[in-house]
Design an enzyme around this catalytic site. Structure first.
Site, PDB file in Angstrom:
ATOM      1  N   HIS A 169      29.445  36.500  55.883  1.00 43.28           N
ATOM      2  CA  HIS A 169      30.756  36.962  55.399  1.00 43.28           C
ATOM      3  C   HIS A 169      30.847  38.485  55.366  1.00 43.28           C
ATOM      4  O   HIS A 169      31.936  39.024  55.217  1.00 43.28           O
ATOM      5  CB  HIS A 169      31.010  36.408  53.993  1.00 43.28           C
ATOM      6  N   ASP A 381      33.877  46.656  55.085  1.00 41.31           N
ATOM      7  CA  ASP A 381      34.209  45.351  54.489  1.00 41.31           C
ATOM      8  C   ASP A 381      34.123  44.288  55.572  1.00 41.31           C
ATOM      9  O   ASP A 381      34.682  44.477  56.671  1.00 41.31           O
ATOM     10  CB  ASP A 381      35.654  45.432  53.938  1.00 41.31           C
TER      11      ASP A 381
HETATM   12  P1  ADP Z   1      35.136  40.183  48.532  1.00 43.86           P
HETATM   13  O1  ADP Z   1      34.764  38.882  49.126  1.00 43.86           O
HETATM   14  O2  ADP Z   1      34.241  41.300  48.931  1.00 43.86           O
HETATM   15  O3  ADP Z   1      35.310  40.139  47.055  1.00 43.86           O
HETATM   16  P2  ADP Z   1      37.859  39.827  49.625  1.00 43.86           P
HETATM   17  O4  ADP Z   1      39.026  40.748  49.621  1.00 43.86           O
HETATM   18  O5  ADP Z   1      37.595  39.177  50.920  1.00 43.86           O
HETATM   19  O6  ADP Z   1      36.602  40.634  49.093  1.00 43.86           O
HETATM   20  O7  ADP Z   1      38.090  38.662  48.577  1.00 43.86           O
HETATM   21  C1  ADP Z   1      38.390  38.924  47.243  1.00 43.86           C
HETATM   22  C2  ADP Z   1      38.936  37.640  46.632  1.00 43.86           C
HETATM   23  O8  ADP Z   1      38.880  37.753  45.215  1.00 43.86           O
HETATM   24  C3  ADP Z   1      40.384  37.380  47.015  1.00 43.86           C
HETATM   25  O9  ADP Z   1      40.559  36.009  47.267  1.00 43.86           O
HETATM   26  C4  ADP Z   1      41.159  37.821  45.789  1.00 43.86           C
HETATM   27  O10 ADP Z   1      42.332  37.096  45.567  1.00 43.86           O
HETATM   28  C5  ADP Z   1      40.169  37.553  44.667  1.00 43.86           C
HETATM   29  N1  ADP Z   1      40.388  38.524  43.574  1.00 43.86           N
HETATM   30  C6  ADP Z   1      40.347  39.851  43.675  1.00 43.86           C
HETATM   31  N2  ADP Z   1      40.614  40.429  42.500  1.00 43.86           N
HETATM   32  C7  ADP Z   1      40.842  39.437  41.636  1.00 43.86           C
HETATM   33  C8  ADP Z   1      41.156  39.376  40.243  1.00 43.86           C
HETATM   34  N3  ADP Z   1      41.298  40.477  39.483  1.00 43.86           N
HETATM   35  N4  ADP Z   1      41.294  38.161  39.703  1.00 43.86           N
HETATM   36  C9  ADP Z   1      41.150  37.050  40.437  1.00 43.86           C
HETATM   37  N5  ADP Z   1      40.837  37.047  41.743  1.00 43.86           N
HETATM   38  C10 ADP Z   1      40.680  38.216  42.329  1.00 43.86           C
HETATM   39  O1  F6P Z   2      32.302  38.434  50.435  1.00 44.41           O
HETATM   40  C1  F6P Z   2      31.031  38.815  50.124  1.00 44.41           C
HETATM   41  C2  F6P Z   2      30.554  38.240  48.808  1.00 44.41           C
HETATM   42  O2  F6P Z   2      29.260  38.614  48.532  1.00 44.41           O
HETATM   43  C3  F6P Z   2      30.607  36.757  48.761  1.00 44.41           C
HETATM   44  O3  F6P Z   2      29.436  36.146  49.204  1.00 44.41           O
HETATM   45  C4  F6P Z   2      30.876  36.534  47.323  1.00 44.41           C
HETATM   46  O4  F6P Z   2      31.651  35.412  47.095  1.00 44.41           O
HETATM   47  C5  F6P Z   2      31.678  37.734  46.888  1.00 44.41           C
HETATM   48  O5  F6P Z   2      31.320  38.758  47.739  1.00 44.41           O
HETATM   49  C6  F6P Z   2      31.462  38.023  45.429  1.00 44.41           C
HETATM   50  O6  F6P Z   2      30.139  38.437  45.179  1.00 44.41           O
HETATM   51  P1  F6P Z   2      29.176  37.779  44.098  1.00 44.41           P
HETATM   52  O7  F6P Z   2      28.939  36.371  44.502  1.00 44.41           O
HETATM   53  O8  F6P Z   2      27.956  38.622  44.142  1.00 44.41           O
HETATM   54  O9  F6P Z   2      29.909  37.866  42.798  1.00 44.41           O
END
Ligand code: ADP
Ligand code: F6P
Length: 503
Positions: A169, A381
């Site tokens: 991912h 990212d």
């Molecule tokens: P990462 O996987 O690195 O966290 P992404 O942008 O791909 O980054 O995914 C973040 C996910 O977490 C999204 O589905 C988003 O809706 C969710 N998210 C981000 N901030 C919040 C929050 N404050 N509360 C709930 N969900 C959140």
């Molecule tokens: O998208 C990358 C990632 O590490 C996912 O594997 C994971 O769901 C998300 O970020 C949140 O990280 P963590 O599982 O360390 O809270």
């Protein structure tokens, strides 16, 4: 499209639910992060098992709560217990203080502690055992993310005959970065024990192939459009690009609901209809949150006419708070927010609204709908699903996306979004300004294009493409072909289907 005869066994470090203690009692809560959001939506109608760590509780409590969480779902959960020491050395240590910073091109944040590696191996073996115990030769074991790069090797060691696939991912770094890893060769060779490897972008896939070329020269690669096939010691691994996405219709329909629309109107009213710029991120140093705040400060200094008219809403979900780098980031972000608000706030206008908490889906969609601009400034990212969720929520097609060129999402969204270099703070400020003054016809044309892309390339098509590739992969190399693959032929990026040697 080939169909899976057996069950899908997904394996990830984190499950979409986590057991946490509240008021001294273990309770289930939703996990945040892209992996949980994406997989939970494709899993809703599938049958199988999702294997993962359930949180810091004893196995019996975890098993009971996971059984409760499985009710009403078409699949079940199986918890993999981790001790406190394992969480610290496998999850915080190896995964998040070595692989995470290194794969996001930030080697100075790495702590290459050899003990982390020992525990990483042990925990990967445990995940492999848990998955193998329940898998038959008709099942597909689909492992997710950088926590489980060695699992393919251990699955073979315990004699599993299931199909296997792995999806990364996060980004895969270029050789100059990856080579810093003391265990680089073991990790690459272990990855080649999976039958299918999936990456978010072509750049990640080619970085992986270039690393193989330098570090595992005995492997050979054949271009087999749209994949590469890598051969090593009688085994064959298919390597492909599968950009992850979201459940577009689900987000769009919910965003179009009356409750979300009413909530968005109410929020805008409370802000006196200021132009709303929105940032939504996990609190992570890869997301470029300080850079974004500094760019917003430049915007307000450079364009005083925007003061009183623009508000930044920055929502952050707490993340990995036990790791020192993350604690420092929180302090840095909160200091910047208060400095900028201190510099510009006037009666009736606070430039930055800051929230540090987990939101419900409805709250998140309300902010997406209320916002005029989504701003994503990740320094690096894997994908960034927030960008896609924001577009799905733009049911009136008026929002603008400002996105870092170093996100996986930028590869797909570059023609509709305003693409920025997150290190160019003045450039980000200019992009926000441009979005503020953009004619509505241009906004609509851009957003329509973005929504069409995400509607078509949604999370279901991502999962289907991966499953189809996994089920049509032949992993053992016929003896003759294996001999043939030793030929000396140049490498990688050409689009032709000729054999290519990694050496
Ligand atoms: P990462 O996987 O690195 O966290 P992404 O942008 O791909 O980054 O995914 C973040 C996910 O977490 C999204 O589905 C988003 O809706 C969710 N998210 C981000 N901030 C919040 C929050 N404050 N509360 C709930 N969900 C959140
Ligand atoms: O998208 C990358 C990632 O590490 C996912 O594997 C994971 O769901 C998300 O970020 C949140 O990280 P963590 O599982 O360390 O809270």
């Amino acid at each position: 499209m080939k169909l899976l005869e057996g069950r899908l066994i997904a394996v990830s470090n984190r499950l979409p639910v986590e057991v946490k203690f509240r008021a001294g009692h273990p309770r289930l809560s939703q996990s945040a992060g892209g992996l949980a959001t994406a997989l939970d939506s494709i899993w809703r109608n599938s049958h199988g098992v999702w294997v993962g760590w359930a949180g810091s509780v004893d196995s019996e409590t975890a098993a009971n709560l996971l059984q409760k969480a499985s009710r009403g779902r078409s699949y079940s959960f199986k918890g993999v217990p981790l001790t406190r020491d394992e969480i610290s050395k496998f999850y915080s240590g190896f995964a998040n203080e070595i692989i995470w910073p290194l794969f996001h091109d930030m080697p100075s944040r790495c702590d290459f502690d050899p003990e982390f590696w020992e525990v990483y191996q042990r925990v990967n073996r445990r995940f492999a055992q848990a998955a193998a115990e329940m898998a038959s030769s008709k099942d597909l074991i689909w492992a997710h993310d950088y926590h489980l790069m060695l699992m393919g090797k251990y699955l073979r060691e315990v004699g599993s005959t299931a199909h296997t696939g792995f999806f990364l991912h996060i980004p895969f770094p270029a050789p100059d970065m990856f080579e810093k890893l003391p265990w680089r060769r073991q990790i690459l060779r272990a990855l080649l024990q999976y039958q299918l490897l999936g990456f978010q972008t072509d750049r990640d896939r080619y970085n992986f192939l270039s690393c193989l070329e330098r570090i595992v020269p005995e492997a050979t690669s054949v271009r087999d459009d749209p994949y590469n096939t890598v051969a090593l010691e009688g085994l064959r691994t298919r390597v492909g690009t599968f950009p992850i996405s979201i459940a577009f219709e689900e987000f769009a329909n919910h965003a179009a609901s009356q409750e979300v629309e009413a909530g968005a109107n109410q929020f805008r009213h409370e802000l006196n209809n200021k132009f709303l710029v929105l940032g939504v991120d996990r609190m992570d140093y890869t997301k470029g949150i300080p850079e974004r705040l500094k760019a917003f400060r430049i915007l307000l200094r450079r364009y005083p006419e925007l003061r009183h008219r623009v508000t930044l809403l920055q929502v952050v979900v707490p993340s990995r708070e036990e790791i020192p780098n993350y604690k420092e980031l929180r302090r840095e972000v909160e200091l910047l927010v208060s400095q900028i608000n201190g510099e510009f706030t006037e009666s009736g206008w606070v430039p930055i609204h800051y929230m540090h908490r987990n939101l419900t889906r409805k709250q998140l969609l309300t902010y997406y709908r209320a916002a005029d601009i989504a701003i994503i400034t990740s320094l690096k990212d894997g994908m960034n699903l927030v960008a896609k969720e924001f577009c799905a929520a733009q049911v009136d097609e008026c929002g603008v996306v400002v996105i870092s060129e170093f996100t996986g999402a930028a590869a797909e969204l570059q023609h509709g979004a305003l693409v920025v270099n997150p290190n160019d703070l003045a450039g980000i400020a200019e992009a926000i300004y441009r979005a503020c003054v953009m004619p509505v016809e241009e906004k609509r044309a851009r957003m329509r294009l973005l929504r069409d892309i995400i509607r078509t390339h949604n999370v279901q098509s991502w999962a289907d493409a991966f499953l189809n590739a996994a089920l049509t992969t032949e992993s053992a190399i016929p003896a003759k072909a294996h001999e043939g693959s030793q030929r000396d032929i140049p490498l990688i990026a050409s689009a032709s289907s000729q054999d290519q040697r990694i050496a």
